[in-house]
Design a protein around this motif. Structure first.
Motif, PDB file in Angstrom:
ATOM      1  N   PHE A 299      48.565  63.572  72.228  1.00  0.00           N
ATOM      2  CA  PHE A 299      48.344  64.757  71.350  1.00  0.00           C
ATOM      3  C   PHE A 299      48.641  64.366  69.841  1.00  0.00           C
ATOM      4  O   PHE A 299      49.116  63.320  69.532  1.00  0.00           O
ATOM      5  N   TYR A 300      48.020  65.291  69.115  1.00  0.00           N
ATOM      6  CA  TYR A 300      48.086  65.288  67.672  1.00  0.00           C
ATOM      7  C   TYR A 300      48.694  66.622  67.034  1.00  0.00           C
ATOM      8  O   TYR A 300      48.400  67.558  67.733  1.00  0.00           O
ATOM      9  N   ASP A 301      49.652  66.476  66.228  1.00  0.00           N
ATOM     10  CA  ASP A 301      50.325  67.464  65.611  1.00  0.00           C
ATOM     11  C   ASP A 301      50.419  67.713  64.262  1.00  0.00           C
ATOM     12  O   ASP A 301      50.913  66.324  63.724  1.00  0.00           O
ATOM     13  N   TYR A 302      50.131  68.575  63.627  1.00  0.00           N
ATOM     14  CA  TYR A 302      50.117  68.665  62.051  1.00  0.00           C
ATOM     15  C   TYR A 302      50.733  70.058  61.675  1.00  0.00           C
ATOM     16  O   TYR A 302      50.735  70.892  62.257  1.00  0.00           O
ATOM     17  N   TYR A 303      51.712  69.463  60.603  1.00  0.00           N
ATOM     18  CA  TYR A 303      52.239  70.893  60.098  1.00  0.00           C
ATOM     19  C   TYR A 303      52.487  70.682  58.371  1.00  0.00           C
ATOM     20  O   TYR A 303      52.728  69.705  58.044  1.00  0.00           O
ATOM     21  N   ASP A 304      52.454  71.718  57.603  1.00  0.00           N
ATOM     22  CA  ASP A 304      52.657  71.590  56.440  1.00  0.00           C
ATOM     23  C   ASP A 304      53.216  72.914  55.933  1.00  0.00           C
ATOM     24  O   ASP A 304      52.954  73.964  56.135  1.00  0.00           O
ATOM     25  N   LYS A 305      54.551  72.830  55.529  1.00  0.00           N
ATOM     26  CA  LYS A 305      55.604  73.580  55.564  1.00  0.00           C
ATOM     27  C   LYS A 305      56.440  73.590  54.022  1.00  0.00           C
ATOM     28  O   LYS A 305      56.571  72.528  53.811  1.00  0.00           O
TER      29      LYS A 305
END
Lengths: 684, 189
Positions: A325-331
């Motif tokens: 899996f690849y997971d990205y977040y910008d918060k």
């Protein structure tokens, strides 16, 4: 927030009255039901019905198969789709309140503190949470950003809540427990479903469509949008809590499964993107008295993930799974911002060996790239980091006798902060007979320091006493330490499951947790820094590993299918946590600060009643003890749901939440209000 | 703080509502009937036996029993043992549990009570001779070659029939059974 407050006398009597009333209310139908007609299906002989008549009979099946649970040497609780639907919960953290041993407290409109077996806090750092096998535990603050984690609740198949260390299988940070949120297969979500929910606190809309392509593939696409208002604020001025409000979130995704006929392989792909925003108020230093200003800001987040899993089945007891899996977040985090990308490759293989052993082994590699935009309050040094984790685990389930199983396992994991962590566990399961089973376990688990504990400088502005005018604000400056060790736990657990009848079962667990090297802020009394000309004082705090702790408790769950149309479920949790040296001033020249607390007692009773085949009534009573360290009173709440199904495809429901009081605090001075909503759920 | 009087009034309404609904089932339960899953399935299986015609060579003698074999991962399926010694078309039903790797040669009916595909597929693969009515409860059971499969629609049981598999097993169904089946997979031309 750091201040220790005077503990006020509690309102025990008032709450006891609610508890008694709740129990009376929930058991009242007993009188009615026991007098009902063919309540006990035991006297119905279905061979006397014609095939057509049989097709009109509604079937009831125990949604949680205690049999399967009785095979597991751990404290496991499963929240089913039916539980979620009938609870009226509108978010994942709210649904988690159903599981025994889990503490859930609403911290603000967008934040929940979720934990088990330990002091609860905003980022419960010893609880691992997975969605469809994808870890949503953030390395940044060691915990879950519940504001960016969501899905279409109707598409959740079940939530497995495993209390106690799962480290031998899941690895570091699965210290107090593991929560695994599993969505349905696309094959089980064929056709369309639209839900619309609107009420005094929130509005939610979801759309899902599932179909087939080719002979062997199913897919579903989904979208969800919600808008949640603000929570109520009590009269005291709030110093440390931005009041989050006007929270809007949209997400959409797709899932596809390919399973060729007669093939032993199956492949599953999933992807999702989301976007969130809410209004926050951030406390800032100000030159003029009272030296604190609440600054309004819009907090934004966006991200997504992709996951693929290939399963090859060799036999009933043997398979292998390869998952990426690849997971990205910008918060945004106040005025700072974090971007994090996670790449994770996981392999597992299960096979029987001789005839007494069931072996599972696996390998995992994870890469995290992050990039932090510093603000005055939150600084990470370095501001961009690459972290790698690799691990191997092996577990053997040995059948000693027919009814006695021993499970031995260990995980060996390497991380960039504390190097090798070895986490063994031993579990013994004894199925005395069909009705009784006992299990016991000893395990070791570790939690790796978070990025903030390792590299951060975090400042928090507070007024020492909110009511005191003219006081000088205090800036607590928490400093990370890159020499920290992992926190470790040795846990001792024992469980007993009892099923006196097919419609009734009990699950009890007792545990003792022994923590070492807990990470906390150390505060030196003579360390205050007066800044020349500045209207505030700086108090430096340093993270270190010098805290020890213990927690022990009892968790009970009961499930009773009283009649074919009435189900009762209850749980009771007792939890005691002691830290040493404690949170209170030890009289030495240092104090430890942790913003955490847990209720000693929790009770949950749920009643699910099918009044007719078209009408459902659900009641959910909860009691949560006071939080001593946070000075939050105990509360009791009642949720009620009435649902009407005019056709098989349409369900209309009205849900009232927290009906007993107009508002109550759960974790801080921010309060949760009584609320009501209407919901329509249409399948096409 | 809101006055307790106000709060209590709200609660009273809920309490009254709830206690009222408690009596409802006694009044209305006649209009919808429900039963434990396998108790209802037992009724279906009983009728499947009634409406199925086995090849004549299946039974050694005119009074030999009908063997109903259960292969299950679900303990609730033991409910089917209450069909033991019931008489259908002059034959006694004999219910037995089948362990893994046990021969199915004596079975006339094989009920695979499991939703675990890794259990169902190999068990169905053990069917080596005609004359066995296989019944399952898992998606894709008829595609695997099973004859009758249960599925659930809105909490009610339905079943599908695979006529190809029935024909190769030498089984014939009466029209009552086929009319009640939701899906009948016909021979592919």
């Amino acid at each position: 927030m750091f201040q220790l407050q005077v503990v006020q006398p509690s309102k025990h009597r008032h709450v006891i009255r609610w508890v008694v009333l709740g129990i009376i209310l929930l058991t009242a139908p007993l009188a009615g039901v026991s007098a009902a007609g063919p309540a006990d299906e035991g006297d119905i002989d279905f061979t006397q019905f014609s095939l057509e008549e049989l097709k009109s009979v509604k079937i009831t099946s125990a949604s949680k198969t205690p049999k399967n649970l009785s095979e597991i040497p751990a404290a496991v609780f499963v929240i089913t789709q039916d539980d979620i639907r009938r609870s009226g919960a509108t978010s994942i953290p709210e649904a988690l309140r159903m599981a025994p041993g889990v503490e859930v407290a609403r911290v603000s409109a967008t934040e929940w503190a979720v934990n088990m077996r330990d002091l609860n806090q905003l980022f419960a750092n010893k609880l691992l949470v997975l969605m469809d096998g994808r870890s949503i535990y953030s390395h940044l603050a060691s915990g879950v950003f519940w504001d960016i984690q969501d899905t279409v609740l109707e598409d959740i198949d079940r939530i497995e809540v495993i209390r106690g260390p799962g480290a031998a299988l899941w690895g570091v940070n699965a210290v107090n427990g593991v929560i695994n949120i599993i969505t349905k297969k696309a094959a089980d979500t064929q056709g369309g479903e639209v839900t619309a929910l609107g009420g005094s606190e929130e509005g939610i809309g979801t759309l899902r469509y599932g179909g087939v392509f080719g002979r062997d593939s199913h897919y579903r696409i989904y979208a969800k949008y919600f808008d949640r208002g603000s929570l109520f604020q009590s009269d005291d001025p709030i110093q440390d809590d931005g009041v989050n409000s006007d929270w809007q979130s949209g997400r959409g995704g797709a899932r596809m499964e390919w399973k060729p006929k007669d093939g032993r392989d199956s492949v599953f792909l999933q992807g999702e993107v989301f976007k969130n925003r809410y209004r926050a108020e951030i406390p800032m230093l100000a030159p003029e008295a009272p030296h604190i200003r609440q600054i309004r800001d819009t907090s934004r987040a966006k991200g997504g993930h992709m996951l693929s899993r290939w399963t090859r089945t060799f036999s009933e007891k043997s398979d292998s799974v390869l998952q990426f899996f690849y997971d990205y977040y910008d918060k945004d985090i106040d005025y700072a911002n974090v971007e994090a990308s996670t790449f994770d490759l996981d392999f597992q293989h299960r096979f029987p060996f001789r005839d007494r052993h069931e072996l599972v082994w696996g390998l995992n590699y994870r890469l995290i790239l992050d990039n932090f935009k510093n603000s005055e309050e939150t600084i990470l040094d370095p501001d961009a980091e690459t972290l790698q984790y690799y691990s191997a685990f092996v577990q053997d389930r040995i059948r000693i006798f027919d009814r006695l199983n021993l499970t031995l396992g260990a995980k060996f994991e390497h991380n960039d902060y504390t190097r090798w962590e070895i986490q063994p566990s031993a579990r013994l399961l004894w199925n005395l007979d069909e009705r009784h089973s006992f299990w016991g376990a000893v395990s070791r688990a570790a939690r790796v320091p978070s990025r903030v504990e390792h590299d951060g400088i975090v400042q928090e502005v507070t007024l020492p006493d909110p009511s005191a005018i003219g006081q000088v604000p205090v800036v607590y400056r928490g400093m990370g330490d890159n020499g920290l060790n992992a926190e470790t736990l040795v846990a001792y657990e024992a469980g007993y499951r009892f099923q006196p009848a097919s419609s009734l079962w009990f699950d009890t667990t007792a545990f003792y947790n022994d923590y070492e090297d807990l990470i906390a802020y150390r505060y030196d009394h003579d360390g205050k820094i007066e800044v020349e000309g500045a209207p505030y004082v700086i108090v430096p705090l340093h993270f270190d590993n010098s805290l020890r702790g213990e927690s022990f408790g009892i968790e009970l769950a009961a499930y009773w299918q009283a009649t074919v149309f009435w189900l009762l479920q209850g749980s009771y949790t007792f939890l005691e946590t002691n830290l040493n040296p404690g949170l209170l001033d030890t009289g030495e020249d240092e104090t430890y600060l942790i913003q955490a607390s847990n209720p000693r007692n929790q009770i949950s009773i749920r009643s699910a009643l099918n009044i007719t085949s078209q009408l459902e009534l659900d009641l959910w009573f909860r009691y949560v003890d006071r939080l001593n360290e946070n000075d939050v009173d105990e509360y009791a709440s009642l949720d009620a749901r009435l649902a009407y199904r005019p056709t098989d495809r349409l369900e209309l429901s009205v849900v009232g939440q927290n009906l007993l009081e107009p508002r109550h605090a759960e974790f801080s001075s921010i309060e949760v209000e009584r609320s009501i909503y209407l919901k329509a759920d249409w399948c096409f | 703080m809101i006055s307790t009087g106000h709060r209590r009034a709200g609660l009273k309404i809920w309490a009254i509502l709830f206690c009222l609904t408690a009596w409802l089932p006694g009044v209305v339960s006649g209009e919808t009937l429900s039963g434990a899953e396998y108790k209802v399935k037992l009724g279906f299986v009983y009728h499947f036996i009634r409406f199925t015609q086995w090849p004549p060579e299946t039974f050694p003698s005119s009074d030999s029993p009908i063997n109903l074999c259960i292969a299950s991962t679900n303990p609730a399926a033991d409910m089917l043992f209450s069909l033991q010694d019931r008489v259908v078309k002059g034959r006694r039903i004999d219910v037995r549990k089948i362990a893994a790797d046990e021969s199915l040669d004596a079975c006339q009916i094989l009920f695979i009570a499991s939703d675990d595909e890794t259990f169902v597929a190999p068990t169905l693969g053990m069917v080596r001779k005609p004359g066995i009515l296989s019944i399952g409860e898992i998606k894709g059971f008829t595609r695997m070659g099973g004859v009758i499969n249960f599925f659930v629609n809105r909490n009610q049981l339905r079943f599908e029939v695979n006529l190809d598999a029935a024909e190769s097993a030498g089984l014939k169904f009466s029209s009552q059974l086929l009319m009640s089946a939701d899906i009948v997979q016909k021979r592919e031309e």
